[in-house]
Design a protein around this motif. Sequence first.
Motif, PDB file in Angstrom:
ATOM      1  N   ILE A  13       0.924  -1.365  -0.083  1.00 24.13           N
ATOM      2  CA  ILE A  13       0.002  -0.165  -0.025  1.00 24.13           C
ATOM      3  C   ILE A  13       1.096   1.230  -0.016  1.00 24.13           C
ATOM      4  CG2 ILE A  13      -1.467   1.453   1.518  1.00 24.13           C
ATOM      5  CD1 ILE A  13      -2.826  -1.295   2.512  1.00 24.13           C
ATOM      6  N   SER A  36     -13.126  -8.172  -1.546  1.00 24.63           N
ATOM      7  CA  SER A  36     -12.163  -8.153  -2.698  1.00 24.63           C
ATOM      8  C   SER A  36     -12.577  -8.515  -4.131  1.00 24.63           C
ATOM      9  CB  SER A  36     -10.901  -8.934  -2.254  1.00 24.63           C
ATOM     10  OG  SER A  36     -10.576  -8.498  -0.984  1.00 24.63           O
ATOM     11  N   GLU A  83      -3.684  -1.199  -7.206  1.00 26.02           N
ATOM     12  CA  GLU A  83      -4.489  -1.659  -6.314  1.00 26.02           C
ATOM     13  C   GLU A  83      -4.996  -3.119  -6.874  1.00 26.02           C
ATOM     14  OE1 GLU A  83      -4.341   1.434  -7.507  1.00 26.02           O
ATOM     15  OE2 GLU A  83      -4.514   2.778  -5.991  1.00 26.02           O
ATOM     16  N   GLY A  94      -5.614   2.120 -12.042  1.00 27.22           N
ATOM     17  CA  GLY A  94      -5.341   1.359 -10.826  1.00 27.22           C
ATOM     18  C   GLY A  94      -4.835  -0.031 -10.948  1.00 27.22           C
ATOM     19  N   THR A 136      -5.284  -9.153  -0.721  1.00 30.64           N
ATOM     20  CA  THR A 136      -5.996  -9.180   0.368  1.00 30.64           C
ATOM     21  C   THR A 136      -6.872 -10.385   0.391  1.00 30.64           C
ATOM     22  OG1 THR A 136      -7.597  -7.608  -0.747  1.00 30.64           O
ATOM     23  CG2 THR A 136      -6.112  -6.825   0.866  1.00 30.64           C
ATOM     24  N   ILE A 167     -10.440   0.694   0.179  1.00 29.24           N
ATOM     25  CA  ILE A 167      -9.659   0.514  -1.207  1.00 29.24           C
ATOM     26  C   ILE A 167     -10.547   0.347  -2.368  1.00 29.24           C
ATOM     27  CG2 ILE A 167      -7.813  -0.751  -2.404  1.00 29.24           C
ATOM     28  CD1 ILE A 167      -6.579  -1.367  -0.032  1.00 29.24           C
ATOM     29  N   LEU A 170      -2.839  -5.445  -5.037  1.00 26.66           N
ATOM     30  CA  LEU A 170      -3.419  -5.190  -3.654  1.00 26.66           C
ATOM     31  C   LEU A 170      -4.497  -6.072  -3.214  1.00 26.66           C
ATOM     32  CD1 LEU A 170      -2.985  -1.603  -2.488  1.00 26.66           C
ATOM     33  CD2 LEU A 170      -1.760  -3.695  -1.568  1.00 26.66           C
ATOM     34  N   LEU A 171      -5.593  -5.886  -4.205  1.00 26.37           N
ATOM     35  CA  LEU A 171      -6.873  -6.767  -3.821  1.00 26.37           C
ATOM     36  C   LEU A 171      -6.487  -8.184  -4.089  1.00 26.37           C
ATOM     37  CD1 LEU A 171      -9.494  -4.410  -5.465  1.00 26.37           C
ATOM     38  CD2 LEU A 171      -9.163  -4.902  -3.150  1.00 26.37           C
ATOM     39  N   VAL A 179     -11.027   2.734  -5.391  1.00 23.37           N
ATOM     40  CA  VAL A 179     -10.686   2.254  -6.885  1.00 23.37           C
ATOM     41  C   VAL A 179     -11.969   2.274  -7.824  1.00 23.37           C
ATOM     42  CG1 VAL A 179     -10.432   0.021  -8.131  1.00 23.37           C
ATOM     43  CG2 VAL A 179      -8.873   0.674  -6.235  1.00 23.37           C
ATOM     44  N   LEU A 238     -10.220  -2.135   5.625  1.00 24.03           N
ATOM     45  CA  LEU A 238      -9.237  -1.640   4.599  1.00 24.03           C
ATOM     46  C   LEU A 238      -9.568  -2.211   3.161  1.00 24.03           C
ATOM     47  CD1 LEU A 238      -6.252  -0.448   4.295  1.00 24.03           C
ATOM     48  CD2 LEU A 238      -5.483  -3.049   4.463  1.00 24.03           C
ATOM     49  N   ASP A 291       2.452   1.591  -3.135  1.00 28.43           N
ATOM     50  CA  ASP A 291       1.462   2.109  -4.402  1.00 28.43           C
ATOM     51  C   ASP A 291       1.120   3.684  -4.216  1.00 28.43           C
ATOM     52  OD1 ASP A 291      -0.289   1.617  -6.385  1.00 28.43           O
ATOM     53  OD2 ASP A 291      -2.045   1.559  -5.017  1.00 28.43           O
ATOM     54  N   LEU A 292       1.217   4.005  -3.030  1.00 36.90           N
ATOM     55  CA  LEU A 292       0.992   5.479  -2.635  1.00 36.90           C
ATOM     56  C   LEU A 292       2.134   6.223  -3.238  1.00 36.90           C
ATOM     57  CD1 LEU A 292      -0.842   5.411   0.671  1.00 36.90           C
ATOM     58  CD2 LEU A 292      -1.832   6.119  -1.605  1.00 36.90           C
TER      59      LEU A 292
END
Lengths: 478, 168
Positions: A23, A138, A104, A101, A111, B157, A107-108, B161, B153, A26-27
Amino acid sequence: MSALPWSPMAVELWLAAVIAILIWYDLTAAADDKPKIAILAIAGLLPVFPLAFAHPERSGAFCSGMYLLDPLARGFKAFFALTAILVIAMTREFARHITRGIGELYLLILTATFGMMMLASAGDFLMLFIALEIITLSFYVMTTYLRTDEKSVEAGMKYLILGALSTGFLLYGISFLYGYTGSTNFAALREAIARSPTLPPWPLLGFLLIVAGIGFKVAAVPFHWWAPDVYEGAPTPVTAFLSVGSKAAGFVVLLRLLHGVFEPASGVWMGLLVWIAGVTILYGNLVAMAQMNMKRLLAYSSIGHAGYLLIGIAAASGLGAAAVTYYLGGYLFTNLAAFLVVIAVFNATGSDDLTAYAGLSKRAPVLAAAMFVALLSLAGVPPLAGFVGKFLLLMAAVHRGLLWLAAIGAAAVVISLYYYLLIVKRMFVDPPADPTPIPVSRPVRWGLYGCMAGILAMGIWQQPFLALAVASVRSLFS
Amino acid sequence: MLTPITFYAVTTLMIASALGVILARQPIYAVLSLVVTLGAMAALFVLLGAFFVAAIQVLVYAGAIMVLFLFVVMLLDLSPEVAHRARRQTLRGVGGALGLLFLVKLWHALRSLPGATTDLAAAAPLDGTTRAIGLRLFTTHGLPFELASVLVLVGVIGAIVLAKRTLD
């Protein structure tokens, strides 16, 4: 009051740290650097394998029974990590179609993997519910990721609404069980159910609602309606992740609940599960015959495979449970290989239709060969992984005296061979519409080689994998 | 002396606003009346000494869920109800019957409760419900509590998105 024991949760803690780092990356990273998150994510997933199997003596229930660390949980943590690595590799190939994105998305994926790992270790309905929600939340977002593509948005909307409905079923069922027993803990529930193995009406209603909720997650008939549209509309790597990761997560839960918590009441639910399994196998395979879109076809075939896996659950035996884990292992390599080819073909032709596969053997022999092996393994042809998995499942059914279920399973193999071989005919016999060769990038090539190796190894050299499958489910039956 | 006065004041407000929910022609007024009803209910919980439940009532029902209601009402741009006039008579009958059934069941439940006390002052002080809930939340239920943070979280996100126009 004691602090939470963190050491058994090494895998999840490590993954949470990886997610936090990603995260931050990514930021802060520039837009050009974001695709590198894939490499970081894969590097972050590799330590899961040693961590999952470390300290075998440190097993049991932790955090007041909330968290279970047993061979089943350990095995599936490794399974989910492997799935995630392959899916991330696929996403890199698919990344050119994702306009916004991309960081992200990785990231998903992580998760969702985190949720699956927690789900494999859940020892309480509360944990099960939260872990399941992490996964589905997710997936809702990942399914809708191609925001300008109508099909993707429609798929996401359908998945969200039907998913929320199934979550409602699951929660409602849990509340009935809690009302009856006063506990959400698996061990306590098992004791309560062992005292009344015929299941009085209220816990029975709770049980049925829970089966409906999980049946949705694994796409078993009659809770399968979402699958074809969602599989077709979602970005292909997400479809692959849904069909392997999400399905396997559902089956871990079924193993834990039906072969664990509700095992004393197996007389009540065996008949029901046998019916669901039989109908699911027939439905998935029969409807798959009529499909003209590769992703839709794989969606229906994955419904059929859920039916096969349910045979192992319905058999309610150690052999059945071991067969389920073995089958899932083979299914991982097989299905991900098939979706890898789908992505490569889509990148070259811009289409998922079966017509795009005409003459694939002349355009890209590697892709055609990999698809050939994957399809035969899905159908269950020896000496591939799918054959051994199906053989074990049917054997478990026969051992339990479920002869006609085994007969349906065997008949559906013939049906599935028909439509799988039609694709093979397209690839090898039909002339290509556009004979230009399709370039195959090195990651795709190596991913396919890896999956082929897995399919062949699990088909020919079964002994070590079977030993692993048996060891992983043994704790359920002790 | 103060407790009965507050009790009757709060319940009067509650009944009045509940009537507002079903009598208001504009959906938006019905929703706003519901906010008042739920807020008054929170005050009842305070009178019972259940401070934690009162706080949750305000946060979850009067706060989050009512905002959702308002969003839906504004999103759908509902006009004052005129279209349903034809079906009203039967609906009224069904609603009245269901309400009566509910009252009867409630009466039975209250009568059959073992050792139900009518003296609220004696029943109120259960010591520190917030403390008891907090203790369970951070000991036996510590892990699910931490896990819920990951869920939130993912939600954050995901919302960014999907909703944000540009991401980079």
